[in-house]
Enzyme design. Structure first.
Site, short mmCIF file in Angstrom:
data_model
loop_
_atom_site.label_atom_id
_atom_site.label_comp_id
_atom_site.label_asym_id
_atom_site.label_seq_id
_atom_site.Cartn_x
_atom_site.Cartn_y
_atom_site.Cartn_z
N ASP A 67 -10.75 -95.38 -105.87
CA ASP A 67 -10.52 -95.47 -107.31
C ASP A 67 -11.35 -96.57 -107.97
O ASP A 67 -11.96 -97.40 -107.29
CB ASP A 67 -9.02 -95.70 -107.58
CG ASP A 67 -8.40 -96.78 -106.70
OD1 ASP A 67 -9.16 -97.55 -106.08
OD2 ASP A 67 -7.16 -96.85 -106.62
N ASN A 136 5.32 -99.32 -106.17
CA ASN A 136 6.01 -98.12 -106.67
C ASN A 136 5.65 -96.87 -105.85
O ASN A 136 5.94 -95.76 -106.25
CB ASN A 136 5.68 -97.90 -108.15
CG ASN A 136 4.20 -97.63 -108.39
OD1 ASN A 136 3.42 -97.57 -107.44
ND2 ASN A 136 3.81 -97.47 -109.64
N HIS A 138 2.55 -95.86 -105.05
CA HIS A 138 1.31 -95.17 -105.38
C HIS A 138 0.27 -95.29 -104.26
O HIS A 138 0.29 -96.25 -103.49
CB HIS A 138 0.74 -95.58 -106.75
CG HIS A 138 0.10 -96.93 -106.83
ND1 HIS A 138 0.21 -97.72 -107.96
CD2 HIS A 138 -0.70 -97.62 -105.98
CE1 HIS A 138 -0.48 -98.83 -107.77
NE2 HIS A 138 -1.05 -98.80 -106.58
N GLU A 143 0.00 -92.46 -109.57
CA GLU A 143 1.25 -93.09 -109.95
C GLU A 143 2.42 -92.10 -109.83
O GLU A 143 2.21 -90.89 -109.85
CB GLU A 143 1.15 -93.54 -111.42
CG GLU A 143 0.08 -94.58 -111.68
CD GLU A 143 0.48 -95.99 -111.24
OE1 GLU A 143 1.22 -96.14 -110.26
OE2 GLU A 143 0.03 -96.95 -111.89
#
Ligand code: GLP
Length: 241
Positions: A67, A136, A138, A143
């Site tokens: 990313d 979280n 990811h 996400e």
């Protein structure tokens, strides 16, 4: 899923580097997927050492990063491109033309995402993809969501992610709110996956990833569907298991 629990971050970094080094020895012209974040930094230090000692060479390796922040160019010292140069690429013998990272400055994001997917295909697919995990759950910048986003795409970052990553910036306002990320299918298409997790702040995500249901609300849970995943975590990250 092969799960390895090691004592601490140092042991995790050594084990992860050994797995990546073995892959490079087995397939010196292979394709390696790389990750950013603080977790892989120790692994990269080990790989740099092995490269300097002549144990492994990246000279025929092709790399694809997961990313990049949208809006940041390769020269921006907060970009993942810059991070990779500083923490790995500048210190190893990889060829510049074999390095791939989404272009955070692309004016046509859709075209950039398609180009990135095509480059991965042309390179023959990813042999080994290295992953960290967000608090979280990811992976890359996929996400928690209502559905899995399959291919490389533009993501709106979660406020939790922006908060977690603010530690790398002077202020939270400077953290980009969007990123270009490989999709979940892109990641699952890798022939082998190596996920690293260190620290107590990852314990809940690790518990859900391994013991929970497969759900886009915890994107890393999709790894349960892959046939060759190695997870290395330290005792703190494994504390809820
Ligand atoms: C970022 C990256 C992820 C990474 C995560 C965890 O959001 N996009 O690829 O896994 O952070 O980072 P850290 O290793 O610093 O906890």
């Amino acid at each position: 899923m092969q799960i390895e629990i090691v004592k601490d971050y140092e042991a995790l970094s050594k084990k992860a580097a050994n797995i990546i080094a073995s892959q490079i020895v087995l397939k010196p012209q292979g394709v390696i997927g790389l990750a950013t974040g603080s977790t892989p930094v120790g692994t990269y230090k080990e790989l740099i050492r092995m490269n300097k000692e002549g144990l492994i060479s990246f000279s025929n390796i092709t790399s694809f990063n997961l990313d990049e922040y949208y809006g940041l160019g390769a020269d921006d010292d907060q970009s993942y491109h810059y991070f990779m140069n500083e923490n790995l690429f500048n210190a190893i013998d990889i060829k510049k033309e074999n390095i791939h990272i989404p272009n955070g400055k692309a004016s046509d994001v859709g075209a950039e995402c398609t180009r990135y997917e095509n480059r991965i295909k042309e390179a023959g697919g990813i042999d080994l993809q290295l992953l960290g995990i967000g608090q979280n759950g990811h992976i890359g910048f996929n996400e928690p969501n209502e559905n899995f986003e399959p291919l490389t795409h533009l993501v709106n970052l979660d406020s939790d992610t922006i908060k977690a990553n603010a530690r790398f910036f002077d202020s939270i306002e400077e953290v980009p709110t969007q990123a270009i990320s490989m999709g979940v299918k892109t990641i699952l298409s890798s022939r082998k996956i190596l996920l690293l997790a260190s620290g107590e702040n990852k314990a809940e995500a690790m518990y859900k990833m391994i013991k929970g249901k497969v759900t886009p609300k915890l994107p890393a849970s999709a790894l349960q569907l892959h046939h060759d995943v190695v997870v290395i975590m330290d005792e703190a990250a494994a504390s809820l298991l």
